[in-house]
Design an enzyme around this catalytic site. Sequence first.
Site, PDB file in Angstrom:
ATOM      1  N   LYS A 164       0.952  -1.404   0.017  1.00 22.63           N
ATOM      2  CA  LYS A 164       0.067  -0.092  -0.013  1.00 22.63           C
ATOM      3  C   LYS A 164       0.802   1.288  -0.082  1.00 22.63           C
ATOM      4  O   LYS A 164       2.005   1.041   0.181  1.00 22.63           O
ATOM      5  CB  LYS A 164      -0.916   0.054   1.149  1.00 22.63           C
ATOM      6  CG  LYS A 164      -1.941  -1.343   1.183  1.00 22.63           C
ATOM      7  CD  LYS A 164      -2.969  -0.933   2.492  1.00 22.63           C
ATOM      8  CE  LYS A 164      -3.806  -2.246   2.309  1.00 22.63           C
ATOM      9  NZ  LYS A 164      -4.956  -2.124   3.442  1.00 22.63           N
ATOM     10  N   TYR A 188     -12.266  -2.586  -3.873  1.00 23.27           N
ATOM     11  CA  TYR A 188     -12.846  -2.582  -2.567  1.00 23.27           C
ATOM     12  C   TYR A 188     -14.390  -2.592  -2.389  1.00 23.27           C
ATOM     13  O   TYR A 188     -14.945  -2.391  -1.408  1.00 23.27           O
ATOM     14  CB  TYR A 188     -12.304  -1.897  -1.522  1.00 23.27           C
ATOM     15  CG  TYR A 188     -10.646  -2.011  -1.298  1.00 23.27           C
ATOM     16  CD1 TYR A 188     -10.670  -3.024  -0.436  1.00 23.27           C
ATOM     17  CD2 TYR A 188      -9.685  -1.046  -1.219  1.00 23.27           C
ATOM     18  CE1 TYR A 188      -9.340  -3.484   0.081  1.00 23.27           C
ATOM     19  CE2 TYR A 188      -8.371  -1.451  -0.921  1.00 23.27           C
ATOM     20  CZ  TYR A 188      -8.292  -2.446  -0.032  1.00 23.27           C
ATOM     21  OH  TYR A 188      -7.059  -2.728   0.464  1.00 23.27           O
ATOM     22  N   PHE A 238     -15.799   3.181   6.865  1.00 20.41           N
ATOM     23  CA  PHE A 238     -14.161   3.756   6.202  1.00 20.41           C
ATOM     24  C   PHE A 238     -14.017   3.667   5.107  1.00 20.41           C
ATOM     25  O   PHE A 238     -12.966   4.043   4.292  1.00 20.41           O
ATOM     26  CB  PHE A 238     -13.237   3.011   7.182  1.00 20.41           C
ATOM     27  CG  PHE A 238     -13.422   1.462   6.990  1.00 20.41           C
ATOM     28  CD1 PHE A 238     -13.012   0.916   5.781  1.00 20.41           C
ATOM     29  CD2 PHE A 238     -13.887   0.658   8.055  1.00 20.41           C
ATOM     30  CE1 PHE A 238     -13.071  -0.531   5.733  1.00 20.41           C
ATOM     31  CE2 PHE A 238     -13.902  -0.625   7.902  1.00 20.41           C
ATOM     32  CZ  PHE A 238     -13.677  -1.424   6.634  1.00 20.41           C
ATOM     33  N   ARG A 297      -1.541 -14.423   4.880  1.00 22.48           N
ATOM     34  CA  ARG A 297      -2.022 -13.663   5.900  1.00 22.48           C
ATOM     35  C   ARG A 297      -1.065 -14.076   7.259  1.00 22.48           C
ATOM     36  O   ARG A 297      -1.236 -12.964   7.983  1.00 22.48           O
ATOM     37  CB  ARG A 297      -3.423 -14.186   6.148  1.00 22.48           C
ATOM     38  CG  ARG A 297      -4.440 -14.064   4.532  1.00 22.48           C
ATOM     39  CD  ARG A 297      -5.798 -14.370   4.727  1.00 22.48           C
ATOM     40  NE  ARG A 297      -6.397 -13.654   5.872  1.00 22.48           N
ATOM     41  CZ  ARG A 297      -7.161 -12.476   5.651  1.00 22.48           C
ATOM     42  NH1 ARG A 297      -6.845 -12.103   4.522  1.00 22.48           N
ATOM     43  NH2 ARG A 297      -7.780 -11.845   6.524  1.00 22.48           N
ATOM     44  N   THR A 332      -5.053  -7.313  10.899  1.00 20.29           N
ATOM     45  CA  THR A 332      -5.367  -6.086   9.949  1.00 20.29           C
ATOM     46  C   THR A 332      -4.771  -4.713  10.892  1.00 20.29           C
ATOM     47  O   THR A 332      -4.267  -3.924  10.419  1.00 20.29           O
ATOM     48  CB  THR A 332      -6.880  -5.914  10.022  1.00 20.29           C
ATOM     49  OG1 THR A 332      -7.179  -7.134   9.172  1.00 20.29           O
ATOM     50  CG2 THR A 332      -7.224  -4.772   9.022  1.00 20.29           C
ATOM     51  N   ARG A 352       2.966  -6.214   9.300  1.00 18.83           N
ATOM     52  CA  ARG A 352       2.005  -5.161   9.838  1.00 18.83           C
ATOM     53  C   ARG A 352       2.774  -4.754  11.221  1.00 18.83           C
ATOM     54  O   ARG A 352       2.772  -3.616  11.742  1.00 18.83           O
ATOM     55  CB  ARG A 352       0.765  -5.602  10.062  1.00 18.83           C
ATOM     56  CG  ARG A 352      -0.060  -5.355   8.547  1.00 18.83           C
ATOM     57  CD  ARG A 352      -1.474  -6.054   8.460  1.00 18.83           C
ATOM     58  NE  ARG A 352      -2.051  -5.845   7.336  1.00 18.83           N
ATOM     59  CZ  ARG A 352      -2.961  -6.574   6.945  1.00 18.83           C
ATOM     60  NH1 ARG A 352      -3.384  -7.679   7.530  1.00 18.83           N
ATOM     61  NH2 ARG A 352      -3.893  -6.167   5.845  1.00 18.83           N
ATOM     62  N   ASN A 408      -2.040   0.328   6.894  1.00 20.53           N
ATOM     63  CA  ASN A 408      -1.477  -0.946   7.263  1.00 20.53           C
ATOM     64  C   ASN A 408      -0.499  -1.772   6.387  1.00 20.53           C
ATOM     65  O   ASN A 408      -0.495  -2.917   6.529  1.00 20.53           O
ATOM     66  CB  ASN A 408      -2.601  -1.631   7.801  1.00 20.53           C
ATOM     67  CG  ASN A 408      -3.403  -2.181   6.805  1.00 20.53           C
ATOM     68  OD1 ASN A 408      -3.602  -1.668   5.727  1.00 20.53           O
ATOM     69  ND2 ASN A 408      -4.481  -3.269   7.409  1.00 20.53           N
ATOM     70  N   HIS A 429      -2.221  -5.534   1.723  1.00 19.34           N
ATOM     71  CA  HIS A 429      -3.392  -6.186   1.747  1.00 19.34           C
ATOM     72  C   HIS A 429      -3.241  -7.442   1.245  1.00 19.34           C
ATOM     73  O   HIS A 429      -2.420  -7.688   0.270  1.00 19.34           O
ATOM     74  CB  HIS A 429      -4.513  -5.374   0.590  1.00 19.34           C
ATOM     75  CG  HIS A 429      -5.445  -6.266   0.144  1.00 19.34           C
ATOM     76  ND1 HIS A 429      -6.723  -6.379   0.864  1.00 19.34           N
ATOM     77  CD2 HIS A 429      -5.956  -7.118  -1.001  1.00 19.34           C
ATOM     78  CE1 HIS A 429      -7.571  -7.116   0.476  1.00 19.34           C
ATOM     79  NE2 HIS A 429      -6.880  -7.824  -0.923  1.00 19.34           N
ATOM     80  N   GLU A 466      -9.428 -11.262  -7.320  1.00 17.79           N
ATOM     81  CA  GLU A 466      -8.599 -10.183  -7.147  1.00 17.79           C
ATOM     82  C   GLU A 466      -7.539 -10.077  -8.036  1.00 17.79           C
ATOM     83  O   GLU A 466      -7.069  -9.172  -8.568  1.00 17.79           O
ATOM     84  CB  GLU A 466      -8.294  -9.979  -5.756  1.00 17.79           C
ATOM     85  CG  GLU A 466      -9.333  -9.593  -4.625  1.00 17.79           C
ATOM     86  CD  GLU A 466      -8.898  -9.461  -3.304  1.00 17.79           C
ATOM     87  OE1 GLU A 466      -9.711  -9.216  -2.444  1.00 17.79           O
ATOM     88  OE2 GLU A 466      -7.626  -9.762  -2.954  1.00 17.79           O
TER      89      GLU A 466
END
Length: 139
Positions: free
Chosen positions: A10, A50, A58, A86, A92, A103, A113, A116, A127
């Site tokens: 990100k 998203y 948010f 993950r 998250t 993270r 964060n 993704h 995706e």
Amino acid sequence: AIERTLSIIKPDATKRNLTGKINAKFEDAGLRIVAQKRIQLTVDQAGQFYAVHKERPFFGELTEFMASGPVVVQVLEGEGAVLKNREVMGATNPADAAPGTVRAEFAESVGENSVHGSDAPETAAEEIAFFFSGLELVG
Ligand code: CMP
């Protein structure tokens, strides 16, 4: 089973030159980067990606953040890649992320964060198709 998952580095992380350090964590965990590109999303494109979060409070913050700078979109391949990615990312919210995870080490907040990752094999396929054509995946 060998799986593929969609990963995004990100804007908070690309701005701080963390792409290489994050990729090293993926590769050290046995995930192979089989596709990767650095792109700039529009707010609209971030909203399409998203779309599942459209009704969340948010959503506006999330889509504006994802369009605030470059992102690196990538496909990671390996044994159980969805879950493995993950685990490498951590929770998250960085306050809940286990030590050593991306993270825990790099994320600034629950919104900013750093990464993704797809949450299941079915969403991973959707995706991946959002960003890549089959020809761009090189195992
Ligand atoms: P990600 O895995 O990219 O999927 C949806 C994102 O929404 C999530 O990571 C967070 O970065 C973001 N998000 C979740 N909760 C909040 C929140 N309370 N405020 C801002 N962003 C959030």
